[in-house]
Design a protein around this motif. Structure first.
Motif, PDB file in Angstrom:
ATOM      1  N   ASN A 237     -42.451  -7.623 -54.620  1.00  0.00           N
ATOM      2  CA  ASN A 237     -42.958  -6.531 -53.780  1.00  0.00           C
ATOM      3  C   ASN A 237     -43.844  -7.042 -52.654  1.00  0.00           C
ATOM      4  O   ASN A 237     -43.940  -6.425 -51.598  1.00  0.00           O
ATOM      5  CB  ASN A 237     -43.726  -5.524 -54.626  1.00  0.00           C
ATOM      6  N   ILE A 238     -44.524  -8.158 -52.905  1.00  0.00           N
ATOM      7  CA  ILE A 238     -45.344  -8.759 -51.862  1.00  0.00           C
ATOM      8  C   ILE A 238     -44.453  -9.499 -50.868  1.00  0.00           C
ATOM      9  O   ILE A 238     -44.644  -9.429 -49.663  1.00  0.00           O
ATOM     10  CB  ILE A 238     -46.377  -9.728 -52.483  1.00  0.00           C
ATOM     11  N   ARG A 239     -43.442 -10.190 -51.417  1.00  0.00           N
ATOM     12  CA  ARG A 239     -42.557 -10.948 -50.532  1.00  0.00           C
ATOM     13  C   ARG A 239     -41.873 -10.029 -49.518  1.00  0.00           C
ATOM     14  O   ARG A 239     -41.765 -10.348 -48.347  1.00  0.00           O
ATOM     15  CB  ARG A 239     -41.491 -11.692 -51.356  1.00  0.00           C
ATOM     16  N   LYS A 240     -41.430  -8.852 -49.997  1.00  0.00           N
ATOM     17  CA  LYS A 240     -40.706  -7.981 -49.069  1.00  0.00           C
ATOM     18  C   LYS A 240     -41.654  -7.463 -47.988  1.00  0.00           C
ATOM     19  O   LYS A 240     -41.281  -7.360 -46.820  1.00  0.00           O
ATOM     20  CB  LYS A 240     -40.032  -6.826 -49.821  1.00  0.00           C
ATOM     21  N   LYS A 241     -42.900  -7.175 -48.374  1.00  0.00           N
ATOM     22  CA  LYS A 241     -43.831  -6.688 -47.359  1.00  0.00           C
ATOM     23  C   LYS A 241     -44.209  -7.808 -46.392  1.00  0.00           C
ATOM     24  O   LYS A 241     -44.370  -7.564 -45.188  1.00  0.00           O
ATOM     25  CB  LYS A 241     -45.086  -6.117 -48.027  1.00  0.00           C
ATOM     26  N   ALA A 242     -44.336  -9.000 -46.936  1.00  0.00           N
ATOM     27  CA  ALA A 242     -44.651 -10.129 -46.053  1.00  0.00           C
ATOM     28  C   ALA A 242     -43.515 -10.351 -45.054  1.00  0.00           C
ATOM     29  O   ALA A 242     -43.753 -10.670 -43.888  1.00  0.00           O
ATOM     30  CB  ALA A 242     -44.874 -11.383 -46.890  1.00  0.00           C
TER      31      ALA A 242
END
Lengths: 958, 143
Positions: A237-242
């Motif tokens: 979920n962090i990777r996609k936002k990053a």
């Protein structure tokens, strides 16, 4: 609230327990239903609304409670004014809470502010509060703080830049505002940096989201390394936002793109749909900003992406991502889009994706919206990548299916797609022409608009006739609001592609009769130009116009063209000149023709331009139809007292031409010269400077009428500019000149003496005396103020007219009256004034206590560059000057030749003078004015005297 | 850039949620919303769901009393946006249960949180309903 676009206190529709309780999804299955299969599904929602009173479930939070009170209060408002009052009160309360630094209510206040912001009220004072909330440790506070920051923070970078660049120019308050903003940005940067490294992954997610939505270029530079690190974070979920945050960074600072190429490529190997989706979007954006990235992805990732797409297409049922039997259509679409970018202009990459594209195009279900969305994207990709005829056929077939679909959404996208396909495969699109033409007639405005644009692109020389016929037929039945667009397009097609003049004229007449009120001025101007050039069609045109105006007399532009043509070619109408085989015979009497114009001029909706044109046409007919002359005169006289100066003036002028000047009338109202099509179209295309330069070069040699006609052929000749240019002061003057096809040279309008006589005679003839002085006082307002004024000025006019008439009568028996000569000159060749060369006023070139130098100017005919100056020297003192020598110097672009002086001694007290001729050739004629330095030596009382000076008061245009 | 703004407007033309992904001043927003709403609300059920306005293409869908309007640029796939709107409504429905206009009004921040999980900077981030709702449910539990 969207509807409060004005400040008026319009009532807001009031609803208390209205339909906002309706459940939104009632009647929906979990899929989007195809609307053709169930056209009434939305209606079902209206009636089958299930009331769900869920009031109790949101009472838990105090914050919500307070906010609810405010929302209730706002909803209860019946007018915009009441609403503003409530909002003002709330804002005041929030402001005071802000200034008291009230911590407990901060987060609730921000929630209120968001609502107020949504209604469209200013909320900038809340920005600092957002920061305080973001800085607080609790997650809920942070959450709402970030949301507030994203919604309320407005990008004022430009202001900031301006202010830092030029502080002095801006008022203090902008300074403060910018400072405030600057501190918000700098603080939010530091907080964001802290939160990006937070141990709580949800807080990291929040910070990334905020950064992705609002970051500026400076913030992007500062925080890019952190974001880059987060692309490898353990939680997807962090990777996609990053990944999405990186898109923003790359868009703001394209230089940073290369740092992201490798991490982005590794995202493409992910299994998590969110990460894959955002990773693909990041790659697409990188390709857009960096050629290096495009090359890299093309080489390294094309095969991988094809495999990903294959997996997605063949993936088993996944409930979480399934939409109407397709696993994650959004992912499909993004993948197809990236493949399109990679395949465009690269045969190898295109080859690589052929198979999977064919599979998607053939296997995708097309009975659901999601499937159609994928097909739509797939077709676009096939059309964009390098040529593969098999795939193209597939794609065109899909479009054909879309186009015949009953769902308007599908047809809309099909038309959209065909617009893009037309550059690739015109033939294939042409095949769908009948269907596209049907779409032009659709009841849906969006579809009509698309289809019309498409038809416009489809028209070529071979199909212009049938297509135009169809469009014009449709014009008859189309909606009012669509007629404007349609007319413009038809006119454009006809002008661009007409195979022959008769067809052009026919089509334009049809358009004018159907939708004359929507036709733009330049279109009917162009039509008149074409008509004048088609000399063999004059009779045909004027008869067609006569017929058309009988049935569609209310169409202003049609009437204008008809009036113009009847004025010009009236006798062809009556005498049936040049009848074509296709024509039906028609008998029109002279009085019928005059009827048309009389009806037009008297019609209540007729505007100034048309009336003015009618008057000219009548004047012309008065000469061509001698039997109707008296009747025409009566019609013209009716406008003698018109409140519009232009019409009044024309009426009076024309009346006196008819009454008093029978002998020159036929010359005055000769047929218009043929208007040059090339110059007119050139002028429309904006190539005016060229025309100007030719007229400058030729101004003094040629008849200026020609030069002027080139610059503004139609408008000036017809004097149509009357309602565009608010300067009727020169209209009388200009009008006659224009009518006669001559004009005064630019220089002469300053103070031509030789020419002035010509103009004056004409002006006297027309009883308008000194035009500039009188016209300026003759505004319609002044006329309408009092009828007495009116009468006196009319009287003045009549008085003015009376002396001129006898003078002409007196001179005409003598034979060669100057006026007649002038008119002959006007009618046949270049104006007489031109033959003499224009005149320039003499100037005092130099004056001192003891000496005065006068210059007289003349030009040799046919040599505009050379000016002959006759210098006259006068002695102002009481002693004789001897050894008088005059010297002159000029800049390089001039050539100077001095003739010997008439004497070298100058008698005292202006008792005599010396004259000397100078010949100056100006190589920059028309661009630069003359300039000269002079030196004069002489002996007075046997004492040497020297006087020097510069002369720069030469008349212009020498 | 894909999605430029998302609006929710009721039948009376009142804005219930507005999220812009590009900067417009308040006055510009009000004017834009007014124009778009007038245009879209005047259309009937049979007409297509796309309206061109200024340089935007508006993709809209009506759910009971509420219109969902999404402004996109010319490159966006209109049909996909239609599907996205439906996904948004379904997501809200899963969270609120029988979602209605009032839910969105009184839980504006939650509606925004959901939107934030789905769209960032005009691009779609997540299409799985449970992934979208997980952080919000977590927050509900915490408070």
């Amino acid at each position: 609230m969207g509807q409060h676009t004005t400040g008026s206190d319009r009532a807001i529709p009031h609803f208390q327990d209205g339909p906002d309780h309706e459940s939104l999804l009632v009647g929906h299955s979990s899929q989007i239903m195809e609307r053709t299969s169930k056209p009434s599904w939305n209606r079902a929602l209206d009636y089958g609304c299930k009331i769900c009173l869920r009031g109790t479930s949101y009472c838990f939070l105090l914050a919500c409670q307070v906010k609810r009170d405010m929302i209730r209060a706002i909803r209860a408002c019946k007018t915009a004014a009441e609403e503003r009052a409530v909002v003002r009160k709330e804002c005041a309360a929030i402001r005071s809470a802000v200034s008291e630094n009230d911590q407990d209510y901060r987060h609730r206040n921000l929630a209120k502010l968001m609502f107020i912001h949504m209604l469209g009220y200013p909320t900038h004072f809340g920005q600092m509060e957002c920061l305080k909330l973001i800085a607080s440790p609790g997650f809920p506070e942070k959450r709402i703080g970030y949301l507030g920051l994203m919604l309320l923070l407005d990008e004022r970078q430009e202001v900031l830049m301006l202010v830092t660049n030029s502080l002095k120019q801006y008022p203090l308050y902008i300074w403060f505002y910018a400072f405030d903003y600057f501190s918000v940005i700098s603080k939010s940067s530091s907080i964001l940096l802290r939160d990006l490294n937070h141990s709580n992954q949800y807080i990291v997610g929040l910070a990334l989201c905020a950064l992705g939505n609002i970051c500026s270029a400076e913030m992007a530079r500062d925080l890019a390394p952190e974001v880059e690190k987060l692309l490898q974070f353990r939680d997807p979920n962090i990777r996609k936002k990053a990944a999405l945050c990186s898109i923003r960074i790359v868009r703001k600072v394209p230089d940073l793109a290369e740092n992201f190429i490798n991490p982005a490529a590794s995202l493409l190997k992910e299994k998590h749909h969110g990460v894959l989706l955002t990773g693909i979007q990041l790659c697409t954006d990188l390709c857009r900003v960096s050629a290096e990235a495009l090359e890299y992805f093309r080489k390294k990732c094309t095969e991988g992406l094809v495999k990903v797409l294959k997996d997605v297409v063949n993936s088993p049922y996944a409930p979480e991502y399934d939409i109407s039997g397709i696993a994650d259509p959004f992912l499909h679409i993004r993948l197809l889009r990236l493949l399109r970018v990679l395949g465009q202009g690269d045969a190898d990459a295109s080859d690589c994706m052929n198979d999977i594209l064919a599979q998607v195009a053939t296997k995708t279900e097309s009975n659901k919206n999601a499937g159609n969305a994928i097909l739509y994207e797939c077709v676009e990709t096939i059309m964009s990548i390098e040529d593969n005829s098999g795939l193209r056929v597939l794609a065109i077939n899909i479009l054909g299916r879309f186009l015949s679909n009953r769902d308007n959404n599908i047809r809309y996208v099909a038309l959209n797609m065909l617009m893009k396909a037309i550059t690739v495969d015109t033939q294939a699109v042409q095949r769908h022409r009948p269907t596209i033409l049907e779409c032009v007639k659709d009841s849906d405005a969006s579809i009509r608009k698309r289809a019309l644009e498409l038809v416009y692109l489809l028209v070529n020389e071979s199909n212009v006739k049938p297509l135009t016929k169809e469009l014009i037929e449709y014009l008859e039945v189309s909606d009012q609001e669509f007629k404007g667009d349609l007319t413009a397009k038809i006119c454009s097609i006809v002008e661009k592609l007409s195979p022959e003049k008769i067809w052009y004229i026919d089509q334009m007449l049809k358009v004018l009769s159907e939708a004359g009120n929507y036709v733009k001025d330049e279109v009917w101007h162009a039509l008149i130009v074409v008509i004048t050039n088609a000399s063999n069609l004059h009779g045909y045109t004027v008869r067609s116009l006569y017929r058309a105006v009988q049935t569609s007399g209310e169409k202003e532009t049609l009437v204008r063209v008809a009036v113009w043509c009847i004025g010009e070619y009236g006798e062809m109408l009556v005498n049936n000149v040049g009848v074509l085989d296709v024509e039906e015979p028609i008998t029109v009497t002279e009085s019928d023709a005059v009827d048309v114009i009389e009806v037009a001029i008297k019609h209540h909706t007729t505007d100034l331009t048309t009336r003015a044109m009618c008057l000219i046409a009548l004047l012309k007919l008065s000469c061509r139809f001698p039997t109707c002359s008296q009747r025409i005169k009566d019609v013209i006289v009716q406008d003698k007292g018109n409140l519009v100066l232009e019409l009044q003036q024309r009426s009076i002028e024309f009346n006196s031409i008819i009454e008093k000047h029978q002998n020159i009338r036929s010359a005055l109202v000769e047929r218009m010269p043929v208007l040059d099509e090339a110059t007119y179209s050139g002028r429309r295309a904006g190539s005016l400077p060229a025309a100007v330069s030719t007229s400058q070069g030729a101004a003094l040699n040629l008849s200026n009428g020609v030069a002027k006609a080139a610059a503004a052929p139609l408008v000036d000749l017809l004097d149509l500019s009357s309602d565009d240019t608010p300067a009727p002061s020169s209209s009388g003057n200009d009008f006659l000149q224009d009518l006669l096809g001559v004009d005064l040279s630019p220089a002469s309008s300053q103070a031509g003496q030789a020419q002035k006589s010509g103009t004056d005679v004409l002006l006297d003839l027309l009883s308008i005396g000194s035009p500039s002085a009188q016209d300026s006082s003759f505004t319609p307002n002044a006329l309408s103020k009092s009828s007495q004024d009116d009468k006196t000025s009319m009287g003045a006019l009549e008085r003015l007219s009376s002396p001129s008439a006898p003078s002409i009568q007196a001179s005409s028996p003598a034979g060669g009256s100057p006026m007649m000569d002038l008119l002959d000159g006007f009618a046949s060749g270049p104006p007489l004034a031109e033959a003499n060369g224009p005149a320039y006023p003499s100037v005092v070139a130099f004056e001192s206590n003891s000496l005065r130098v006068m210059f007289n100017f003349s030009k040799q005919p046919g040599n505009p560059q050379t000016t002959i100056i006759e210098a006259t020297f006068m002695n102002k003192s009481s002693v004789v000057y001897t050894d008088f020598i005059f010297q002159a110097a000029v800049p390089k672009f001039l050539q100077l030749h001095l003739d010997p002086a008439s004497s070298n001694s100058l008698p005292e007290s202006g008792d005599g003078s010396i004259t000397q001729k100078l010949r100056v050739t100006n190589s920059q004629h028309g661009k630069k004015a003359l300039v000269m330095r002079i030196r004069i030596n002489y002996k007075a009382n046997s004492k040497d005297t020297l006087e020097e000076g510069q002369i720069s008061n030469f008349p212009r245009d020498l | 850039m894909g999605i430029r703004f998302i609006l929710m407007v009721n039948k009376q033309g009142q804005t219930r949620l507005a999220q812009y992904f590009e900067y417009l001043t308040i006055d510009q927003r009000r004017a834009l919303e007014g124009e778009i709403v007038r245009k879209c609300l005047a259309r009937n059920e049979q007409q297509c769901s796309f309206v061109e306005h200024r340089n935007y293409k508006i993709v809209y869908r009506r759910y009971a009393s509420l219109f969902f309007l999404v402004g996109v640029d010319n490159e966006e796939n209109e049909l996909a946006i239609l599907e996205f709107i439906h996904l948004l409504v379904e997501t809200m429905d899963r969270h609120f249960g029988n979602v209605c206009e009032l839910d969105i009004m009184f839980h504006l921040e939650k509606a925004h949180f959901m939107l934030e999980e789905m769209v960032m900077n005009g691009c779609i981030v997540e299409t799985s309903k449970s992934n979208i709702l997980a952080p919000i449910q977590l927050m509900d539990k915490a408070s």
